[in-house]
Scaffold this active site. Sequence first.
Site, PDB file in Angstrom:
ATOM      1  N   HIS A 365       0.849  -1.195   0.000  1.00 33.86           N
ATOM      2  CA  HIS A 365       0.000   0.000   0.000  1.00 33.86           C
ATOM      3  C   HIS A 365       0.877   1.234   0.000  1.00 33.86           C
ATOM      4  O   HIS A 365       1.874   1.289   0.707  1.00 33.86           O
ATOM      5  CB  HIS A 365      -0.925   0.003   1.219  1.00 33.86           C
ATOM      6  CG  HIS A 365      -2.134   0.876   1.037  1.00 33.86           C
ATOM      7  ND1 HIS A 365      -2.073   2.248   1.086  1.00 33.86           N
ATOM      8  CD2 HIS A 365      -3.433   0.557   0.804  1.00 33.86           C
ATOM      9  CE1 HIS A 365      -3.285   2.749   0.889  1.00 33.86           C
ATOM     10  NE2 HIS A 365      -4.130   1.752   0.723  1.00 33.86           N
ATOM     11  N   ASP A 421      -8.374  -3.887   1.256  1.00 39.73           N
ATOM     12  CA  ASP A 421      -9.353  -4.124   0.189  1.00 39.73           C
ATOM     13  C   ASP A 421      -9.367  -5.591  -0.224  1.00 39.73           C
ATOM     14  O   ASP A 421     -10.433  -6.171  -0.467  1.00 39.73           O
ATOM     15  CB  ASP A 421      -9.037  -3.237  -1.017  1.00 39.73           C
ATOM     16  CG  ASP A 421      -9.233  -1.764  -0.714  1.00 39.73           C
ATOM     17  OD1 ASP A 421     -10.225  -1.434  -0.043  1.00 39.73           O
ATOM     18  OD2 ASP A 421      -8.394  -0.949  -1.127  1.00 39.73           O
TER      19      ASP A 421
END
Length: 481
Positions: A365, A421
Site C-alpha cells: 500500500h 481491500d
Amino acid sequence: MAVILVHFIHAWKRLLYSYLALAVTYYHKALGRTAVGPAHGSLSVTDNRTKRTYHLPIVHNAVRALDFRQITAAQPGADFVDYVDSGLRIIDKGYLNTACMESSITLIDGKRGYIQYRNHSIEDLFEHNDYEEVIHLLIWGKLPTATQKQTLRRKLAMEMKPHQCVIDVIQAFPADSLTFPMILAALSAYASVDEGTRATHSKGEPQYLGRPQAVDKAVIRTLAILATTVALVYCHKRGRAFQPPHPEGSFIGNVLLMMGVVEPNRQKQPPKPNRKIEACFQRLWILYADHEMTNSTAAFLHAASTLTDPLSCCVTGIVSAYGPLHGGAIDIAYQEFEKVGIPANVPTLIAAVKAKKQRLFGYGHRIYKVVDPRTKFIRRLMDEHKDQLRANPLLQVALEIDRVASEDAYFTSRNLKANADLYGCFLYTALGFETDIIIALASLSRTPGVLAHWREAMGQTPTLWRPQQIFTGTVEPAESE
C-alpha cells in the site's frame, strides 16, 4: 525602471511571506496549539541560478505551489511579463506529493497506522456504531440521533426507485456482459432523467455551489441511485427479480433486498435481507466508507470542479475505480488465484514474484508504512466466517498465498502485506458473492465518503482543476517576420 520595480516586488513579497508565517505561528499559539513548531513556519529557498532568496510560508506542513511562481530565472532588464510567466513550476507526475484539497473529513496517518473520520477514530466507530451512523458522520459532520438515523433511512429508501429507461438500458446488455460498462450505462440513463442533472445542463448555471439544501438532496439521491443501479445489474446478470426496498429498512439491508440476497423463506412471507451478511457489512463498510484522497475520489472531485452534477461525477469515479492499478487489481488477483488452482501450486507463484516475473496484486500500500489499521478488524470478521473461507477452493489458494507472504523475508522486508481491500474481498467471496460484483459493492461502500468530499467542495470557493505540463520535446524556432 522595470528592474527596480521587479526587485521591489520581490522584496515586498519576501517581507509579506515572513509576516504571514509569523502571523500563522502567533495565531496557533493563541489558540493553545502546542504543536505549532513542526507544522507551521516558513521555508527559505535560494535560487542558485540567480542567488535570490525567497521566503515561503509553511501552513499545516505544506507549501502552496503558487508561491513558487515568484521564483524566476528572468534576469535584470527582462520584460516584466517574464517574471510572472516564467516562474518555477512543480512537476509531480502521479501526484506523489501534491495535496489537491484541504479537508476536515478524514485523517490518515500512514506512519502510525491510524484513521479518523471527523473527530472519531475508526476503531471507536467499528466497535460502537453502524454504517448509517458513519454515513451521517462523514457527510453532515456528526453522529445522528435515533430520529435523524431513521429519517436518513427513509429518504434513501424513497429514492431507490428504478426508472423504466434505466431498466431498459440494463436489460439491453447480454447477461454475461462486463459489470462496470452496465453500471456506467445505467448511471448515464439515470442522469438523463435526474432533476439535478437536467437543471445543471439545461439552465446553464451551477445548481449546487453554495446551495446546501440542494446538495443534501443530491447526496441522498446519488447514493440511492448507485445502490439501485448495482442491484439492478446484479439481478440482470443472474436472472433474478428486482425486489423493491423496504421504507423502514437499513441502507445495507435494502441493498441486499434489492439484490435478492435474502433469508430463506418457507412460509411465503415478504422477503427479508440476509441477516448474517447485513450484520457483517454494517461493520465492514465502516472501514471502507472513506479513505481520504484516493484516485477515484480525486477523479470525482476533478469532474466536480467544473460544477457539473454529482451523477456525472459518479461516472468518472466509477471509471477510475475499475482500473487495474486501483480497484481493478482485485479482479487480477482473483484471476491469479484461479490460475494457481490449488494451494500446492502457490510456491511456483511466489518464486515468479521473487524473480520479478510477475506482480502480486493486492499486496502493498502506498500510504501505510506499518500495518493498515483496518486489517485487524477485517481479520476479526474473517475469523467469524472462517468456515466459509476455508470451504471455498479459491480462498484456500488466497489464504495460502497470504500465509507465505506474511512469513517470507522477501515480503516482510519490503512491507508487502495484503491490503485491506483484498481481505475484504475474501469476505465477499466467503459470503457467496461472485467476483464480478465485488468492485461494484466496494465502490458503493466508499460512495458516502466521496459525497462528503463533494459536499465540502460545494461550500468552498470554486476552482477549476487544471493541471499543467512540462514540455520535453524539441522547440521549433519561431518564424522570422
